[in-house]
Design a protein around this motif. Structure first.
Motif, PDB file in Angstrom:
ATOM      1  N   LEU A   1      12.244   3.219 -13.353  1.00 50.74           N
ATOM      2  CA  LEU A   1      12.529   3.721 -12.018  1.00 50.74           C
ATOM      3  C   LEU A   1      13.922   3.266 -11.589  1.00 50.74           C
ATOM      4  O   LEU A   1      14.226   2.070 -11.629  1.00 50.74           O
ATOM      5  N   ASP A   2      14.745   4.192 -11.195  1.00 51.93           N
ATOM      6  CA  ASP A   2      16.030   3.804 -10.641  1.00 51.93           C
ATOM      7  C   ASP A   2      15.807   3.132  -9.282  1.00 51.93           C
ATOM      8  O   ASP A   2      14.910   3.517  -8.526  1.00 51.93           O
ATOM      9  N   GLU A   3      16.606   2.130  -8.979  1.00 55.97           N
ATOM     10  CA  GLU A   3      16.471   1.458  -7.689  1.00 55.97           C
ATOM     11  C   GLU A   3      16.601   2.440  -6.531  1.00 55.97           C
ATOM     12  O   GLU A   3      15.983   2.264  -5.466  1.00 55.97           O
ATOM     13  N   ALA A   4      17.360   3.515  -6.735  1.00 58.09           N
ATOM     14  CA  ALA A   4      17.529   4.525  -5.683  1.00 58.09           C
ATOM     15  C   ALA A   4      16.199   5.153  -5.292  1.00 58.09           C
ATOM     16  O   ALA A   4      15.973   5.475  -4.118  1.00 58.09           O
ATOM     17  N   ALA A   5      15.311   5.352  -6.270  1.00 61.91           N
ATOM     18  CA  ALA A   5      14.006   5.955  -5.975  1.00 61.91           C
ATOM     19  C   ALA A   5      13.164   5.048  -5.088  1.00 61.91           C
ATOM     20  O   ALA A   5      12.334   5.531  -4.307  1.00 61.91           O
ATOM     21  N   LEU A   6      13.363   3.741  -5.211  1.00 59.49           N
ATOM     22  CA  LEU A   6      12.596   2.786  -4.419  1.00 59.49           C
ATOM     23  C   LEU A   6      13.157   2.622  -3.014  1.00 59.49           C
ATOM     24  O   LEU A   6      12.424   2.284  -2.080  1.00 59.49           O
ATOM     25  N   ARG A   7      14.444   2.830  -2.856  1.00 58.78           N
ATOM     26  CA  ARG A   7      15.095   2.596  -1.564  1.00 58.78           C
ATOM     27  C   ARG A   7      15.256   3.866  -0.727  1.00 58.78           C
ATOM     28  O   ARG A   7      15.563   3.779   0.462  1.00 58.78           O
ATOM     29  N   ARG A   8      15.047   5.038  -1.345  1.00 59.29           N
ATOM     30  CA  ARG A   8      15.150   6.270  -0.557  1.00 59.29           C
ATOM     31  C   ARG A   8      13.893   6.402   0.293  1.00 59.29           C
ATOM     32  O   ARG A   8      12.790   6.585  -0.213  1.00 59.29           O
ATOM     33  N   GLU A   9      14.046   6.342   1.592  1.00 59.67           N
ATOM     34  CA  GLU A   9      12.907   6.305   2.512  1.00 59.67           C
ATOM     35  C   GLU A   9      12.301   7.702   2.626  1.00 59.67           C
ATOM     36  O   GLU A   9      12.717   8.527   3.442  1.00 59.67           O
ATOM     37  N   THR A  10      11.300   7.963   1.820  1.00 63.47           N
ATOM     38  CA  THR A  10      10.664   9.280   1.737  1.00 63.47           C
ATOM     39  C   THR A  10       9.341   9.262   2.491  1.00 63.47           C
ATOM     40  O   THR A  10       8.414   8.550   2.117  1.00 63.47           O
ATOM     41  N   GLY A  11       9.293  10.011   3.585  1.00 61.07           N
ATOM     42  CA  GLY A  11       8.067  10.062   4.368  1.00 61.07           C
ATOM     43  C   GLY A  11       7.923   8.959   5.389  1.00 61.07           C
ATOM     44  O   GLY A  11       6.908   8.889   6.089  1.00 61.07           O
ATOM     45  N   GLY A  12       8.889   8.056   5.467  1.00 59.14           N
ATOM     46  CA  GLY A  12       8.808   6.967   6.433  1.00 59.14           C
ATOM     47  C   GLY A  12       8.446   5.646   5.769  1.00 59.14           C
ATOM     48  O   GLY A  12       8.039   5.582   4.613  1.00 59.14           O
ATOM     49  N   ARG A  13       8.586   4.574   6.532  1.00 58.25           N
ATOM     50  CA  ARG A  13       8.412   3.243   5.985  1.00 58.25           C
ATOM     51  C   ARG A  13       6.965   2.964   5.580  1.00 58.25           C
ATOM     52  O   ARG A  13       6.699   2.315   4.575  1.00 58.25           O
ATOM     53  N   THR A  14       6.021   3.454   6.363  1.00 57.53           N
ATOM     54  CA  THR A  14       4.610   3.241   6.030  1.00 57.53           C
ATOM     55  C   THR A  14       4.260   3.919   4.716  1.00 57.53           C
ATOM     56  O   THR A  14       3.559   3.356   3.866  1.00 57.53           O
ATOM     57  N   VAL A  15       4.753   5.142   4.540  1.00 57.63           N
ATOM     58  CA  VAL A  15       4.501   5.883   3.294  1.00 57.63           C
ATOM     59  C   VAL A  15       5.121   5.151   2.112  1.00 57.63           C
ATOM     60  O   VAL A  15       4.512   5.024   1.045  1.00 57.63           O
ATOM     61  N   MET A  16       6.333   4.641   2.285  1.00 59.78           N
ATOM     62  CA  MET A  16       6.994   3.933   1.196  1.00 59.78           C
ATOM     63  C   MET A  16       6.283   2.634   0.855  1.00 59.78           C
ATOM     64  O   MET A  16       6.146   2.264  -0.329  1.00 59.78           O
ATOM     65  N   ALA A  17       5.823   1.909   1.868  1.00 59.99           N
ATOM     66  CA  ALA A  17       5.098   0.664   1.605  1.00 59.99           C
ATOM     67  C   ALA A  17       3.844   0.939   0.781  1.00 59.99           C
ATOM     68  O   ALA A  17       3.541   0.222  -0.183  1.00 59.99           O
ATOM     69  N   GLU A  18       3.131   1.998   1.135  1.00 63.49           N
ATOM     70  CA  GLU A  18       1.927   2.352   0.387  1.00 63.49           C
ATOM     71  C   GLU A  18       2.280   2.790  -1.027  1.00 63.49           C
ATOM     72  O   GLU A  18       1.613   2.414  -2.007  1.00 63.49           O
TER      73      GLU A  18
END
Length: 279
Positions: free
Chosen positions: A163-180
């Motif tokens: 996984l590129d670090e960019a995929a982890l840091r791009r806030e997709t769907g909001g912070r709650t969605v990313m945390a999940e």
């Protein structure tokens, strides 16, 4: 190449086509290479059709009917095999990954489909089609979640993703969605179901800066590589092409963080999203 495995013709339209193709080819006294030569494709491609790892396209169906004297059998039946809930450019990939014994994938911009949660998949598909009706989005999400069922088996396929670090840091769907989403990846890794490495920004230039790639291996068929762009993609079975992208993937893995450091970063980012402290 290993001989084609016995297929259950009742299992799927593609299994039926593969079994019938093998029967018709052997009846005609042709090897996979000889039949491939008449269709201007490789013997490996014929083997993949017989094994059910490749979808039979209409142009090849017509040629097979003519070469093998099958009237319009393959032409008629490939229509049933072509039905899919996935976009045309991805339908064959979704089917072939379900048959793979090993999948290695580099994801530069987003979390791969096999790792996605429903909320993340919904956000991605809504971004792809901002004006699509809600029921269409939900159908796409259901299709993506259906693909993840291959992870229900505790050991097969081997799934190794960089996984590129960019995929982890791009806030997709909001912070709650990313945390999940990141918590889900961490859970898969902690259960030893997948191998995950993160390619950090600090790695600098690398061999796959031009796009994503997915390598798939099979028990009784040659490996494939899938290359994807915006609303487009292609499967490649040329051995030299597959080898080239396999080397690219190995170099990516060598430049990525270890599994332990990758998991630590993923979990730290998940916590940051949860507590809204991401810089």
């Amino acid at each position: 190449m290993a001989g084609p495995k016995d297929l259950d013709p009742s299992s799927s339209p593609r299994a039926l086509l593969g079994a019938e193709l093998r029967h018709a080819r052997e009846k005609a006294g042709l090897s996979q290479e000889e039949l491939g030569g008449r269709l201007f494709v490789s013997g490996s491609f014929i083997g993949q059709l017989e094994a059910g790892t490749r979808r039979m396209q209409p142009e090849y169906a017509r040629m097979l009917d003519e070469v093998l004297g099958m009237e319009d059998f393959f032409t008629r039946n490939c229509r049933a095999a072509a039905k899919s809930r996935y976009p045309e450019h991805f339908a064959e990939v979704a089917e072939t990954e379900a048959l793979a014994t090993a999948i290695r994938e580099y994801a530069p911009l987003l979390i791969p489909g096999l790792f996605q949660t429903p909320a993340y998949a919904r956000a991605v598909n809504r971004a792809y089609a901002p004006t699509a009706p809600e029921e269409v989005i939900e159908e796409w999400v259901a299709g993506r979640m259906e693909r993840t069922r291959i992870l229900d088996d505790p050991t097969t396929p081997l799934l190794w993703t960089v996984l590129d670090e960019a995929a982890l840091r791009r806030e997709t769907g909001g912070r709650t969605v990313m945390a999940e989403a990141l918590g889900h990846i961490a859970d898969l890794a902690r259960r030893n179901r997948v191998i995950v490495q993160v390619l950090p920004f600090s790695a600098g230039a690398h061999t796959a800066m031009q796009g994503s790639l997915k390598l798939m291996e099979y028990e009784d068929a040659p490996p494939l590589v899938y290359l994807e762009g915006v609303a487009t993609g292609r499967l490649e079975d040329d051995p030299a092409t597959v080898r080239h992208h396999k080397l690219a993937y190995e170099l990516l893995a060598a430049s990525a963080l270890s599994q332990e450091k990758s998991l630590a970063l993923i979990e730290a980012l998940a916590q940051d999203y949860t507590h809204e402290e991401l810089p």
